[in-house]
Design a protein around this motif. Structure first.
Motif, mmCIF file in Angstrom:
data_model
loop_
_atom_site.group_PDB
_atom_site.id
_atom_site.type_symbol
_atom_site.label_atom_id
_atom_site.label_comp_id
_atom_site.label_asym_id
_atom_site.label_seq_id
_atom_site.Cartn_x
_atom_site.Cartn_y
_atom_site.Cartn_z
ATOM 1 N N TYR A 1 20.795 45.374 32.718
ATOM 2 C CA TYR A 1 21.778 46.449 32.857
ATOM 3 C C TYR A 1 21.079 47.779 33.151
ATOM 4 O O TYR A 1 21.506 48.535 34.031
ATOM 5 N N HIS A 2 19.999 48.060 32.428
ATOM 6 C CA HIS A 2 19.252 49.295 32.649
ATOM 7 C C HIS A 2 18.697 49.337 34.083
ATOM 8 O O HIS A 2 18.684 50.382 34.728
ATOM 9 N N THR A 3 18.286 48.188 34.591
ATOM 10 C CA THR A 3 17.766 48.115 35.955
ATOM 11 C C THR A 3 18.852 48.449 36.977
ATOM 12 O O THR A 3 18.612 49.188 37.940
ATOM 13 N N THR A 4 20.059 47.921 36.768
ATOM 14 C CA THR A 4 21.135 48.166 37.731
ATOM 15 C C THR A 4 21.582 49.624 37.736
ATOM 16 O O THR A 4 22.040 50.129 38.771
ATOM 17 N N THR A 5 21.448 50.321 36.604
ATOM 18 C CA THR A 5 21.863 51.724 36.572
ATOM 19 C C THR A 5 20.874 52.633 37.302
ATOM 20 O O THR A 5 21.215 53.760 37.645
ATOM 21 N N LEU B 1 25.367 45.184 43.963
ATOM 22 C CA LEU B 1 25.292 43.734 43.796
ATOM 23 C C LEU B 1 25.949 43.291 42.500
ATOM 24 O O LEU B 1 26.585 42.230 42.435
ATOM 25 N N LEU B 2 25.799 44.113 41.449
ATOM 26 C CA LEU B 2 26.437 43.797 40.179
ATOM 27 C C LEU B 2 27.958 43.794 40.336
ATOM 28 O O LEU B 2 28.643 42.896 39.833
ATOM 29 N N HIS B 3 28.486 44.789 41.035
ATOM 30 C CA HIS B 3 29.924 44.827 41.279
ATOM 31 C C HIS B 3 30.374 43.599 42.077
ATOM 32 O O HIS B 3 31.425 43.006 41.788
ATOM 33 N N ALA B 4 29.593 43.228 43.080
ATOM 34 C CA ALA B 4 29.939 42.051 43.885
ATOM 35 C C ALA B 4 29.939 40.791 43.019
ATOM 36 O O ALA B 4 30.817 39.925 43.159
ATOM 37 N N HIS B 5 28.966 40.705 42.110
ATOM 38 C CA HIS B 5 28.917 39.546 41.210
ATOM 39 C C HIS B 5 30.132 39.516 40.297
ATOM 40 O O HIS B 5 30.750 38.460 40.095
ATOM 41 N N PHE B 6 30.483 40.667 39.716
ATOM 42 C CA PHE B 6 31.671 40.733 38.871
ATOM 43 C C PHE B 6 32.896 40.214 39.623
ATOM 44 O O PHE B 6 33.671 39.392 39.103
ATOM 45 N N LEU B 7 33.080 40.703 40.853
ATOM 46 C CA LEU B 7 34.265 40.358 41.620
ATOM 47 C C LEU B 7 34.275 38.878 42.006
ATOM 48 O O LEU B 7 35.276 38.174 41.794
ATOM 49 N N LEU B 8 33.182 38.403 42.581
ATOM 50 C CA LEU B 8 33.154 37.025 43.073
ATOM 51 C C LEU B 8 33.224 36.009 41.931
ATOM 52 O O LEU B 8 33.958 35.016 42.023
ATOM 53 N N SER B 9 32.467 36.242 40.864
ATOM 54 C CA SER B 9 32.500 35.312 39.738
ATOM 55 C C SER B 9 33.861 35.355 39.045
ATOM 56 O O SER B 9 34.362 34.325 38.585
ATOM 57 N N GLY B 10 34.479 36.552 38.983
ATOM 58 C CA GLY B 10 35.806 36.648 38.394
ATOM 59 C C GLY B 10 36.840 35.902 39.211
ATOM 60 O O GLY B 10 37.707 35.208 38.661
ATOM 61 N N CYS B 11 36.762 36.031 40.536
ATOM 62 C CA CYS B 11 37.667 35.282 41.409
ATOM 63 C C CYS B 11 37.451 33.778 41.268
ATOM 64 O O CYS B 11 38.412 32.993 41.252
ATOM 65 N N LEU B 12 36.213 33.384 41.165
ATOM 66 C CA LEU B 12 35.887 31.964 41.034
ATOM 67 C C LEU B 12 36.480 31.385 39.754
ATOM 68 O O LEU B 12 37.076 30.301 39.751
ATOM 69 N N SER C 1 23.867 59.140 47.440
ATOM 70 C CA SER C 1 24.156 57.818 46.877
ATOM 71 C C SER C 1 25.596 57.735 46.404
ATOM 72 O O SER C 1 26.287 56.738 46.618
ATOM 73 N N SER C 2 26.075 58.811 45.759
ATOM 74 C CA SER C 2 27.449 58.812 45.268
ATOM 75 C C SER C 2 28.440 58.719 46.419
ATOM 76 O O SER C 2 29.448 58.002 46.339
ATOM 77 N N LEU C 3 28.175 59.449 47.494
ATOM 78 C CA LEU C 3 29.062 59.407 48.649
ATOM 79 C C LEU C 3 29.126 58.013 49.234
ATOM 80 O O LEU C 3 30.212 57.511 49.584
ATOM 81 N N LEU C 4 27.968 57.350 49.338
ATOM 82 C CA LEU C 4 27.939 55.992 49.868
ATOM 83 C C LEU C 4 28.682 55.039 48.944
ATOM 84 O O LEU C 4 29.407 54.155 49.401
ATOM 85 N N GLU C 5 28.496 55.209 47.623
ATOM 86 C CA GLU C 5 29.177 54.363 46.654
ATOM 87 C C GLU C 5 30.686 54.427 46.835
ATOM 88 O O GLU C 5 31.390 53.434 46.641
#
Length: 278
Positions: free
Chosen positions: A154-158, A166-177, A14-18
């Motif tokens: 948050y506990h679920t995403t960890t 998906l959380l990272h994608a949300h951070f990025l897209l919502s921040g750009c928006l 998982s870490s390698l894929l991340e």
């Protein structure tokens, strides 16, 4: 609040894929932008393309790389403070840099005329206008933080690598928006005037501060981590968020231009707002 380590932090696969995904995607994104810049220079040699814009995009890609690759990524898997550093970089600092690069304007300059008209129509469509409104962007970026940290989310995403991505994608897209809605140089038909955008930015600053203070005090926070880590993360959110939002305010002021006036001296009939340089 209690002790917690990311369940997938010790899974080598998982870490390698991340780390492999950003290691491949980020250079590809930078290459695509540079390719569009080259095409823009060929199609519009007089206009060309700003080196500052290119620098902003490459800087945003670099910040994403810092956030998503070791050592910061490893730190984030083991410590809530590392997660908050990631959050600041992915959700606030990198989006501002990427938005200031005006990628939509660059794309419009390189697309064929028919494709460009289609994209312009899409940008003017009701869903796009609604999504780009500062109120919606504020709810998606800052408002979602309360849901993340005051619920079991948050506990679920960890515990789920896919949810974490998906959380990272949300951070990025919502921040750009949000950065686009406040100070983006790209076309934004539904963007209100400067005063209104400053109000929305002020609300975001206040909301960040309240969430960080509640996190530091342990009020209703649902984060499974040692108290020292949670308080450290709250401090990073508080001070890091203030700096990022001040930079966003500076970008708004720097890109603002007064509405032109007619030669007769009367105020222009154009609606209140701003004319943002591309």
């Amino acid at each position: 609040m209690g002790h917690h380590v990311h369940e997938y932090g010790h899974d080598a696969g998982s870490s390698l894929l991340e780390w492999l995904l950003p290691a491949l995607v980020l250079p590809a994104a930078a290459g695509a932008y540079l390719l569009l810049v080259r095409r823009a220079h060929r199609r519009h040699p007089v206009l060309g393309w700003s080196r500052w814009r290119t620098g902003w995009f490459l800087g945003g890609v670099f910040l994403l790389g810092v956030a998503l690759l070791p050592p910061v990524a490893s730190f984030a898997h083991e410590d809530f403070r590392g997660h908050m550093v990631q959050h600041m970089l992915i959700g606030m600092y990198a989006p501002l840099a990427l938005v200031l690069a005006a990628p939509v304007t660059l794309l419009l300059r390189t697309l064929p005329v028919a494709r460009g008209r289609q994209m312009t129509s899409l940008l003017h469509s009701p869903p796009a206008r609604l999504l780009a409104h500062p109120a919606v962007a504020l709810a998606l970026s800052t408002g979602s933080l309360a849901v993340l940290y005051f619920t079991p989310l948050y506990h679920t995403t960890t515990g789920d690598p896919a949810a974490h991505r998906l959380l990272h994608a949300h951070f990025l897209l919502s921040g750009c928006l949000f950065a686009h809605a406040i100070a983006g140089p790209d076309p934004a038909p539904a963007r209100p005037g400067v005063r209104a955008r400053l109000v929305y930015l002020g609300v975001a600053i206040a909301a960040h501060a309240v969430i960080a203070q509640m996190m530091y005090g342990g009020f209703w926070i649902d984060v499974h981590a040692p108290i020292s880590q949670v308080r450290g993360g709250a401090e990073i959110m508080y001070y890091g968020g203030d700096i990022a939002e001040l930079l966003l305010a500076a970008a708004l002021v720097a890109t603002w231009r007064p509405a032109p006036r007619r030669a007769s001296g009367r105020a222009s009939a154009a609606p209140r707002g701003t004319s943002l340089t591309a």
